[in-house]
Write a protein that holds these residues in place. Structure first.
Motif, short mmCIF file in Angstrom:
data_model
loop_
_atom_site.label_atom_id
_atom_site.label_comp_id
_atom_site.label_asym_id
_atom_site.label_seq_id
_atom_site.Cartn_x
_atom_site.Cartn_y
_atom_site.Cartn_z
N LEU A 3 0.83 -1.19 0.00
CA LEU A 3 0.00 0.00 0.00
C LEU A 3 0.88 1.25 0.00
O LEU A 3 1.80 1.39 0.80
CB LEU A 3 -0.89 -0.01 1.24
CG LEU A 3 -1.77 1.21 1.46
CD1 LEU A 3 -2.83 1.30 0.38
CD2 LEU A 3 -2.42 1.14 2.85
N ARG A 66 -13.78 0.63 4.90
CA ARG A 66 -12.81 0.53 3.82
C ARG A 66 -13.53 0.17 2.52
O ARG A 66 -14.48 -0.62 2.51
CB ARG A 66 -11.77 -0.55 4.17
CG ARG A 66 -10.70 -0.76 3.14
CD ARG A 66 -9.74 -1.84 3.63
NE ARG A 66 -8.74 -2.18 2.63
CZ ARG A 66 -7.45 -2.25 2.85
NH1 ARG A 66 -6.97 -1.98 4.05
NH2 ARG A 66 -6.61 -2.58 1.89
N ARG A 68 -12.77 -0.63 -1.92
CA ARG A 68 -11.87 -1.47 -2.71
C ARG A 68 -10.56 -0.73 -3.01
O ARG A 68 -10.53 0.48 -3.21
CB ARG A 68 -12.55 -1.86 -4.02
CG ARG A 68 -12.91 -0.67 -4.89
CD ARG A 68 -13.87 -1.05 -6.01
NE ARG A 68 -13.30 -2.10 -6.85
CZ ARG A 68 -14.04 -2.80 -7.71
NH1 ARG A 68 -15.34 -2.56 -7.82
NH2 ARG A 68 -13.49 -3.71 -8.46
N PRO A 69 -9.43 -1.46 -3.03
CA PRO A 69 -8.15 -0.84 -3.39
C PRO A 69 -8.05 -0.61 -4.90
O PRO A 69 -8.73 -1.27 -5.70
CB PRO A 69 -7.12 -1.86 -2.91
CG PRO A 69 -7.83 -3.17 -2.96
CD PRO A 69 -9.28 -2.87 -2.65
N VAL A 82 -5.70 2.73 -1.24
CA VAL A 82 -6.86 2.19 -0.56
C VAL A 82 -7.78 3.36 -0.22
O VAL A 82 -7.34 4.37 0.35
CB VAL A 82 -6.48 1.40 0.71
CG1 VAL A 82 -5.73 2.25 1.71
CG2 VAL A 82 -7.73 0.80 1.35
#
Length: 339
Positions: A3, A66, A68-69, A82
């Protein structure tokens, strides 16, 4: 891959639907993106996303969940972003002098020029739609059953003052409970905002948690969050001291009606300062409970009945206080999602 960036999809709810925050891209005029930036040493993706939303757009936000990346290339370097769904919580001083826009879903979809960013927006919009859209039938049915159970409990409590109860009068339990429920709504209103909740309030699991986070205080009001248990506990605390009294079965209903009317008048007056614990002393609910207790002491024939009623009343007051603390804690945890 590792990330590298954190970003925020920030929304605020309006009467016309959700609005999404886009910021002007760095060094590129009239190109609109979600606020995002590098994850610094010691940061998580969520912390980086919240920081970047404040620095780039001048917005304070509350984390929802959160998303989706996204991976793509930027200036020949492959980056991994992210994104987090966030609720608008106010303004702050930005570090960057960028223009920002609050757009509808269709407008934001058109303004974003990357397909992956559009997919992130679509995911966020699906979550918000699920949480704020038409209420599923099972929720409406569950709330209706909770209200009916409240009316039965409060109606049974009201009929204790006219015991022994003729069989036909027992059929009026739901109607009597509905009247007591309305009176308790008015009676407890001057005490709203008096109880402070725990900072680490535990939100309910599943769909309710998402609806609370996204809908905030408006969802709590619309669904009468914890309302039935609070009114039942409050009615037990206020009315039980009057149960052991002998004769004068009209005293408790008349006192409840008068106290509810007075509470309604008090609640209509605008507050100039936050409520303090001293508000309990001025609350008609407390004076009604004391009046009924004094009436019972003066007329009751059984000391055991007095002690039992007073102990149950005190326990109900503790239960009411605990429920109000939970509601206040949840309100503090989810408040500020509407701009």
């Amino acid at each position: 891959m590792r990330l590298t960036h954190g970003g925020g999809v920030v929304f605020k709810l309006t009467s016309e639907g959700p609005r999404y925050l886009l910021a002007e891209a760095s060094g590129t005029r009239d190109r609109w993106v979600f606020p995002k930036g590098h994850v610094e040493d010691g940061e998580t993706g969520a912390i980086a996303a919240l920081r970047e939303v404040g620095e780039e757009a001048g917005v304070r936000a509350r984390l929802i969940r959160r998303l989706r990346p996204v991976e793509h290339k930027k200036e020949g370097e492959r980056i991994s972003i992210v994104y987090f769904l966030m609720a608008y919580a106010g303004r702050t001083a930005p570090l960057d002098k960028r223009r920002v826009r609050w757009l509808t879903f269709d407008e934001a979809f058109e303004a974003l020029d990357r397909g992956k960013s559009r997919r992130v927006l679509r995911s966020a919009d699906r979550l918000i739609s699920a949480a704020t859209g038409a209420e599923p039938r099972r929720y409406r049915l569950r709330r209706a059953l909770a209200h009916f159970a409240e009316w039965l409990a409060l109606g049974a409590l009201a009929l204790l003052f006219v015991a022994p109860i003729p069989p036909l009068v027992a059929l009026l339990v739901p109607a009597a409970g509905m009247l007591v429920s309305l009176a308790m709504r008015a009676l407890l209103r001057p005490l709203e905002g008096l109880v402070f909740g725990d900072d680490d309030a535990t939100l309910p699991p599943g769909d309710d948690r998402l609806r609370l986070l996204i809908g905030g205080a408006q969802w709590m009001t619309r669904t009468d969050y914890l309302g039935s248990p609070i009114r039942v506990a409050g009615a037990l605390a206020v009315l039980l001291p009057g149960v052991p009294a002998s004769g004068g079965s009209w005293v408790a209903p008349a006192g409840l009606a008068l106290a509810a009317l007075l509470s309604w008048v008090l609640a209509r007056k605008p507050r100039r300062r936050p409520r303090s614990r001293a508000a309990v002393v001025r609350a008609p609910a407390l004076w009604l409970a004391l009046f009924l207790a004094a009436h019972s002491i003066a007329t009751a024939a059984s000391a055991f009945a007095l002690v039992t009623a007073f102990a149950l009343s005190a326990s109900s007051a503790v239960a009411w206080w605990s429920l109000e603390r939970r509601r206040a804690g949840v309100l503090a945890a989810v408040g500020g999602s509407r701009g």
